[in-house]
Design a protein around this motif. Structure first.
Motif, short mmCIF file in Angstrom:
data_model
loop_
_atom_site.label_atom_id
_atom_site.label_comp_id
_atom_site.label_asym_id
_atom_site.label_seq_id
_atom_site.Cartn_x
_atom_site.Cartn_y
_atom_site.Cartn_z
N GLY A 217 0.83 -1.21 0.00
CA GLY A 217 0.00 0.00 0.00
C GLY A 217 0.86 1.26 0.00
O GLY A 217 0.56 2.23 -0.71
N ARG A 218 1.92 1.24 0.79
CA ARG A 218 2.80 2.43 0.83
C ARG A 218 3.54 2.62 -0.50
O ARG A 218 3.73 3.75 -0.97
CB ARG A 218 3.78 2.31 1.99
N ALA A 219 3.97 1.51 -1.11
CA ALA A 219 4.65 1.64 -2.40
C ALA A 219 3.69 2.19 -3.47
O ALA A 219 4.05 3.07 -4.26
CB ALA A 219 5.20 0.28 -2.84
N TRP A 220 2.45 1.71 -3.47
CA TRP A 220 1.43 2.25 -4.39
C TRP A 220 1.22 3.75 -4.13
O TRP A 220 1.02 4.53 -5.07
CB TRP A 220 0.10 1.54 -4.20
N THR A 221 1.21 4.13 -2.87
CA THR A 221 1.01 5.55 -2.53
C THR A 221 2.06 6.41 -3.21
O THR A 221 1.75 7.48 -3.77
CB THR A 221 1.10 5.71 -0.99
N ILE A 222 3.30 5.93 -3.21
CA ILE A 222 4.36 6.70 -3.87
C ILE A 222 4.15 6.74 -5.38
O ILE A 222 4.32 7.77 -6.02
CB ILE A 222 5.74 6.11 -3.49
N VAL A 223 3.76 5.61 -5.96
CA VAL A 223 3.48 5.57 -7.41
C VAL A 223 2.47 6.65 -7.78
O VAL A 223 2.68 7.44 -8.72
CB VAL A 223 2.93 4.18 -7.83
N PHE A 224 1.36 6.71 -7.05
CA PHE A 224 0.29 7.65 -7.40
C PHE A 224 0.66 9.09 -7.05
O PHE A 224 0.42 10.01 -7.84
CB PHE A 224 -1.02 7.25 -6.69
N ALA A 225 1.28 9.28 -5.90
CA ALA A 225 1.60 10.65 -5.47
C ALA A 225 2.65 11.30 -6.37
O ALA A 225 2.53 12.47 -6.74
CB ALA A 225 2.08 10.64 -4.01
N ARG A 226 3.66 10.54 -6.76
CA ARG A 226 4.70 11.16 -7.61
C ARG A 226 4.18 11.46 -9.00
O ARG A 226 4.75 12.29 -9.72
CB ARG A 226 5.96 10.28 -7.63
N ALA A 227 3.09 10.77 -9.40
CA ALA A 227 2.47 11.07 -10.70
C ALA A 227 1.51 12.26 -10.60
O ALA A 227 0.88 12.62 -11.58
CB ALA A 227 1.74 9.83 -11.21
N GLY A 228 1.37 12.82 -9.41
CA GLY A 228 0.54 14.01 -9.26
C GLY A 228 -0.86 13.75 -8.74
O GLY A 228 -1.68 14.68 -8.68
N CYS A 229 -1.16 12.52 -8.37
CA CYS A 229 -2.50 12.22 -7.85
C CYS A 229 -2.60 12.66 -6.39
O CYS A 229 -1.62 12.67 -5.65
CB CYS A 229 -2.77 10.72 -7.91
N ASP A 230 -3.84 12.97 -5.98
CA ASP A 230 -4.15 13.09 -4.56
C ASP A 230 -4.43 11.68 -4.04
O ASP A 230 -5.22 10.95 -4.64
CB ASP A 230 -5.37 13.99 -4.35
N VAL A 231 -3.78 11.32 -2.93
CA VAL A 231 -3.89 9.94 -2.44
C VAL A 231 -4.48 9.95 -1.03
O VAL A 231 -3.95 10.62 -0.13
CB VAL A 231 -2.53 9.22 -2.46
N ARG A 232 -5.55 9.19 -0.87
CA ARG A 232 -6.27 9.12 0.41
C ARG A 232 -6.10 7.72 0.98
O ARG A 232 -6.49 6.74 0.37
CB ARG A 232 -7.76 9.44 0.17
N LEU A 233 -5.51 7.63 2.16
CA LEU A 233 -5.13 6.35 2.74
C LEU A 233 -6.02 5.96 3.91
O LEU A 233 -6.45 6.82 4.70
CB LEU A 233 -3.69 6.42 3.25
#
Lengths: 304, 304
Positions: free
Chosen positions: A14-30
């Motif tokens: 889950g944390r690795a996915w968070t980085i994938v989405f956040a660095r691409a500019g997405c807002d990420v809600r955990l």
């Protein structure tokens, strides 16, 4: 891109996915069911960025919420990373399917469970699929997209587009298959590898050297099909005509499930470093995977 | 190191071996039965160095001879790269065994023939082995060292030492096995890959992406055993205890030799680039393999 993504389950994947989405500019809600895990998330994400060389500034787009419902609010894509237990998954998908508006796609990181096993019978089963990463996805880009028999084609199209948009490499399966593609390939290779080790033909180190300093390099640069395409003057058809019979003989002679013995587990475990080193070795692996990803992107750019 | 090496057979593999030995400081004596091939060798070696970035100055230690006997004169190690035809190999080894003094090691690059098939019955069968490279060995370091039942242990020791001295990665097999290790692993993976492609589960490109952008990266950095050692908190024993049954089920369900069909050969060939591109694509592959080797050495040095 300003997509809103919910990441459900905040363990390693889950944390690795968070980085994938956040660095691409997405807002990420955990969200994670464990308050301890939720509390640790920001510090753990920073550590992960340290190892991979990712810019921690991207983490400003990440928020941790106290409830599943809050995390799902406004999300267009849900990436679920719960435990691989069928009852847990079924209950979680029932809740998420009830909470999320119909246009939201629900994707599971499951490596062991196919989507039909937890989506069957749900009203929104058409928007549920497996998006199986290789751990950890922020340094290994492939994602297997595997539909259930109910997953709608437009959901698969959107899944593929989103994964490309966040710089992952989606591999689209046309139908549900046990193990998806990656673990089916890994399973047959492991079976034969373990069998040769148990027979004493080669040591665990020799086995690893054979792939790491040999075939694995070609496979990393181009994959197994493109590899054999360059192993005969006339390309892959020529290769299969020349060497197909030999390869078929070797495959017929190969080990299968019986190779996964307790005895070979002992032999390999003895040859490996102390299991206490697994966390440190994993960090080192991720650092090297990040460097390899950069190298491969650089080579690819030069070719284009 | 000033060893003298004879390279017999100057096709792609013989020329790549020539660069391995010459850049390590060996004197290399070449022979090929074809006068045309012999004439072309210097130009071809220069081209190969251009692609891989090897310093062509090493080629000053390379000499081409008009007869097998001249090439063998003074050599301590013979690396043979003849055609994979049993009659040709038998005749060649009979000649070389008669010509070369007893201390000289005769190593075959054969991928298809085991050493006993061409060494049996020869007086010097104890100094004959297979040293199977991955093509091309100047940019892929692994070498499988496979004895026949007659190969002496001291010959295997010397073979391993020489390969390390010229910066290759030797993998020592304890006994003769069809396909050695590398092609046995490749065969099972190809069988399952081709089967999934023929069933339409995944495209050839999707299959290649799964490995190249996924599992292949871990395998390249550490090999399959070290990979699973980091896939469970308690190391490889923990992994095999948790996932062994699943992997065994997938391996039992996998395709074997029957997967190498004419139909799938057509499907994969259609998906690949024109076979006319094979030479250009191979050059590109070798350039990228050389860059990858440099990258991996650099990462390794940082770890040590």
């Amino acid at each position: 891109m300003t997509k809103t993504i919910a990441v459900i389950g905040c363990g390693l994947i889950g944390r690795a996915w968070t980085i994938v989405f956040a660095r691409a500019g997405c807002d990420v809600r955990l969200w994670d069911p464990s308050p301890e895990v939720r509390d640790e998330v920001p510090a753990r994400l920073s550590e992960t960025c340290d190892v991979s060389g990712d810019d921690p500034a991207a983490l400003s787009r990440v928020q941790v919420f106290g409830t599943l419902e809050e995390a799902l609010t406004g999300a267009e894509w849900v990436q679920e990373n719960g435990p691989e237990q069928i009852d847990v998954k079924r209950a979680l998908y029932a809740r998420m399917d009830a909470m999320a508006p119909p246009g939201v796609i629900l994707a599971s990181s499951s490596s062991a469970l196919v989507a039909s096993s937890f989506a069957e019978g749900l009203a929104g089963r058409g928007r549920i699929l497996v998006a199986h990463p290789v751990n950890p996805p922020h340094v290994i880009p492939v994602v297997e997209l595997c539909p259930s028999p109910d997953t709608r084609p437009d959901v698969m199209d959107k899944a593929e587009a989103l994964m490309r948009a966040v710089s992952q490499v989606p591999v689209r399966l046309t139908r549900e298959v046990d193990g998806f593609v990656l673990n089916r390939l890994q399973a047959v290779l492991l079976a034969e590898a373990l069998s040769m080790i148990e027979q004493g033909i080669v040591t665990p180190q020799g086995l690893d050297d054979t792939i790491a300093h040999g075939l694995g390099r070609r496979w990393t640069l181009m994959g197994p099909m493109a590899t054999i395409n360059l192993n005969a003057p006339g390309g892959v058809a020529d290769y299969l005509s020349r060497y197909g019979p030999t390869m078929a003989r070797l495959a017929d002679d190969a080990a299968r499930g019986e190779a996964f013995t307790a005895r070979v587990a002992e032999i390999v475990a003895e040859a490996m470093l102390d299991p206490d080193d697994v966390p440190a070795l994993s960090q080192n692996r991720d650092r090297r995977l990040a460097a390899l990803a950069t190298h491969l992107t650089h080579i690819q750019d030069k070719d284009d």
